[in-house]
Design a protein around this motif. Sequence first.
Motif, PDB file in Angstrom:
ATOM      1  N   GLY A 101       0.808  -1.211   0.000  1.00  0.00           N
ATOM      2  CA  GLY A 101       0.000   0.000   0.000  1.00  0.00           C
ATOM      3  C   GLY A 101       0.838   1.258   0.000  1.00  0.00           C
ATOM      4  N   ASP A 104      -1.110  -1.617  -6.501  1.00  0.00           N
ATOM      5  CA  ASP A 104      -2.523  -1.983  -6.403  1.00  0.00           C
ATOM      6  C   ASP A 104      -2.718  -3.445  -6.794  1.00  0.00           C
ATOM      7  OD1 ASP A 104      -2.444  -2.086  -9.195  1.00  0.00           O
ATOM      8  OD2 ASP A 104      -3.383  -0.135  -9.450  1.00  0.00           O
ATOM      9  N   ARG A 105      -3.944  -3.930  -6.647  1.00  0.00           N
ATOM     10  CA  ARG A 105      -4.215  -5.346  -6.857  1.00  0.00           C
ATOM     11  C   ARG A 105      -3.904  -5.789  -8.286  1.00  0.00           C
ATOM     12  NH1 ARG A 105      -3.203  -9.570  -4.771  1.00  0.00           N
ATOM     13  NH2 ARG A 105      -3.688  -8.418  -2.857  1.00  0.00           N
TER      14      ARG A 105
END
Length: 216
Positions: free
Chosen positions: A91, A96-97
Amino acid sequence: MPPSVFSDRVDAGRALADELRARATAPSDAAGLVLGIPRGGVVVAAEVARDLGLPLDVALARKVGAPANPELAIGAVGPDGSAVVDEAIAGRVGADRAWLDGAIESARDEVTRRVAAFRAGRAPLEVTGRVVVVVDDGVATGSTAAAVGRWLAGAGAGRRVLAVPVGAPQSIDELGRVYDEVVALAAPPGFFAVGEWYRDFTQVTDDEVRDLLAAF
């Protein structure tokens, strides 16, 4: 800059073997096995295995580096393809994912490629029910060692021991929750990078890893 502790990885491996013998951590028979984390960890592991009379294999794991700083580990992929991610660090560095999914898949492909390259057709050694000593040349974030430890738990290793010459204190403590025992010759509070604790920290090549494995 802290003073160097080890001349090189061979020196570190011999010191680590002495400590493991003193602790009676690793059995000198078929019940024991040493796994080195490539590439530098295999040099250390080879000395440990040779000194203790144990077989040697590799524990293939691949670091997942941060988007703008590949040397900063935010996770790792283990030998079975499972991924460990430090969500807090991910984070902070903006991973990001979608980015993580791509990076993890690339790491899985690299683990598969390196398994084939390092073992050169040899089958992996069985870990089920054995005392497995995982060796690396040092621990910074600990993500790679954690991925290997979790894989060993799932594979039914009888006892999981992590042995390293030097590591960051917090990482060593956290890895104690993944392994049955963690042996670290040094865990200095001023730890910054593994390479600072070696006079010679020359990069290890794939060919060197193959040659070391072929010698066992």
